[in-house]
Design an enzyme around this catalytic site. Structure first.
Site, mmCIF file in Angstrom:
data_model
loop_
_atom_site.group_PDB
_atom_site.id
_atom_site.type_symbol
_atom_site.label_atom_id
_atom_site.label_comp_id
_atom_site.label_asym_id
_atom_site.label_seq_id
_atom_site.Cartn_x
_atom_site.Cartn_y
_atom_site.Cartn_z
ATOM 1 C CE LYS A 238 -0.984 2.183 3.443
ATOM 2 N NZ LYS A 238 -1.521 2.789 4.810
ATOM 3 C CB CYS A 308 -18.582 4.109 4.206
ATOM 4 S SG CYS A 308 -18.936 2.423 4.004
ATOM 5 C CB CYS A 315 -26.678 3.460 5.970
ATOM 6 S SG CYS A 315 -25.612 2.216 6.024
ATOM 7 C CB CYS A 318 -24.925 6.246 2.212
ATOM 8 S SG CYS A 318 -23.753 5.789 0.745
ATOM 9 C CB CYS A 326 -24.868 0.003 -0.291
ATOM 10 S SG CYS A 326 -23.870 -0.665 0.857
#
Length: 388
Positions: A238, A308, A315, A318, A326
């Site tokens: 990463k 998130c 949610c 979102c 989702c």
């Protein structure tokens, strides 16, 4: 002389001399069976048992003779093999069989991108991709090094803490985060500067070793390949991919952290769900177009910091959940005060102020509070209370 018998002894064998019955001028020597066994033969047999493999008896005498002929050479080669460093394995770049492209992923991606354009997140101002911009030195090598060090300190640490640690380390090293300054610094100076980050004792060791290695092997500059970066202690895939993105503007893969790993699994983009960030990276790289490889980390990190969330995702705020895209969407339970989220209007106009959304316990819908630009003091006070 004939008819006379005498006994000769040596350190290893007892021999008996006697005249030959066929020729008086010839003396015959015979070993005494009652004498002690030869210590030299005994020692040689013992050496064979110690050196030879237990399976040598199945292979015959040839293997034993070979082991006896050059025991020192075999021992030396074994020691050399034990001391030789193991070559690091190259970082895999692709799956043998690409992961299937998820349905409607582009629609979901565009919704998240649009939401992120209206949401302020810590990564936007304190992320590792901003470290080089805060470096006072204009030397390109120093700025690339600041990016690498910031990423090495960011593991298991919030962006706010990492940003403060990098600034404190820079000050402790004389005002600039250079390879020479960090390589020559004592451990106590480094530790006191970065003691707020996670696993700071190990990171103290890793960043100093990285600086020393860059100075000795890479002309005091950050490497330009993933494998070379991962050869540094404390640097994983990463960090390597993100370093290449931000330090060298090289796009050869996706930097997958816990946010990218969590969110893409919640969206159902991996079947079956991936267990590690590396599995997530290889899956994404197999179907996500390369032009999105660089931006997806920053986009999803900010999305994961504000909407998130790892625990108690918002949610209710979102747009992906509202669009039914989702599969992991949850119904948000009411609470007295929820975490504030700075949200700009969907269709921003010139001079339009941002909004802070707060959910209260007895209200059906979240209350929207618009903060005028003129109320700068009030704005700062509310933002201070609504910590991330």
């Amino acid at each position: 002389m004939p008819g006379v018998s005498r006994t000769l002894s040596t350190r290893s064998t007892r021999l008996t001399a006697r005249a030959s019955p066929y020729n008086s001028e010839v003396t015959l020597f015979e070993s005494n069976a009652a004498g002690p066994a030869s210590p030299r033969r005994s020692k040689r047999v013992k050496r064979e048992v110690e050196v030879d493999d237990p399976m040598d008896s199945l292979a015959g005498k040839s293997k034993t003779a070979k082991a006896k002929s050059s025991p020192s050479k075999t021992s030396t080669s074994k020691k050399a093999a034990a001391k030789s460093p193991q070559k690091p394995k190259p970082i895999p770049q692709a799956l043998a069989v690409p992961h299937p492209t998820p349905e409607r992923w582009q629609e979901t991606y565009n919704i998240i991108r649009e939401m992120r354009s209206r949401i302020a997140a810590p990564v936007d101002t304190m992320g590792c991709d901003k470290a080089h911009l805060k470096e006072p030195s204009t030397d390109p090598k120093t700025r690339r090094f600041a990016t690498l060090i910031s990423l090495m300190l960011s593991s298991q640490t919030k962006d706010e803490v990492t940003d403060a640690a990098v600034s404190k380390l820079r000050t402790a090293l004389g005002g600039s985060l250079t390879v020479d300054a960090l390589a020559d610094a004592d451990d106590k100076t480094i530790s006191e500067a970065i003691c707020k980050v996670g696993f700071w004792p190990k990171k103290t060791k890793y960043i100093k070793l990285a600086a020393q290695r860059l100075r000795s092997d890479f002309d005091s500059d950050v490497p330009k390949t993933v494998d070379e970066l991962c050869s540094l202690q404390g640097v994983g895939p990463k960090m390597a991919f993100l370093t290449l993105h931000n330090a060298w503007n090289i796009n050869v893969g996706i930097g997958v952290d816990v946010h990218v790993h969590r969110i893409t699994n919640r969206l159902g983009w991996h079947k079956p769900c991936t267990k590690t960030p590396e599995e997530t990276r290889l899956n994404l790289q197999s179907w996500l177009p390369a032009e999105f490889h660089r931006e997806i980390n920053h986009m999803l990190v900010g999305f994961g910091q504000s909407i998130c969330l790892p625990v108690g995702p918002r949610c209710d705020l979102c747009d992906v959940s509202a669009a039914g895209l989702c599969p992991s969407a949850q119904k948000v339970s009411k609470s007295k005060v929820r975490k504030g989220v700075v949200v700009a209007p969907k269709s921003p106009t010139s001079g339009s102020p941002p909004k802070i959304e707060i959910e209260l316990e007895d209200e059906e819908k979240p209350a929207l509070y618009t903060i005028p630009d003129s109320s700068a003091g009030v704005k700062e006070e509310i933002k201070t209370e609504l910590t991330w």
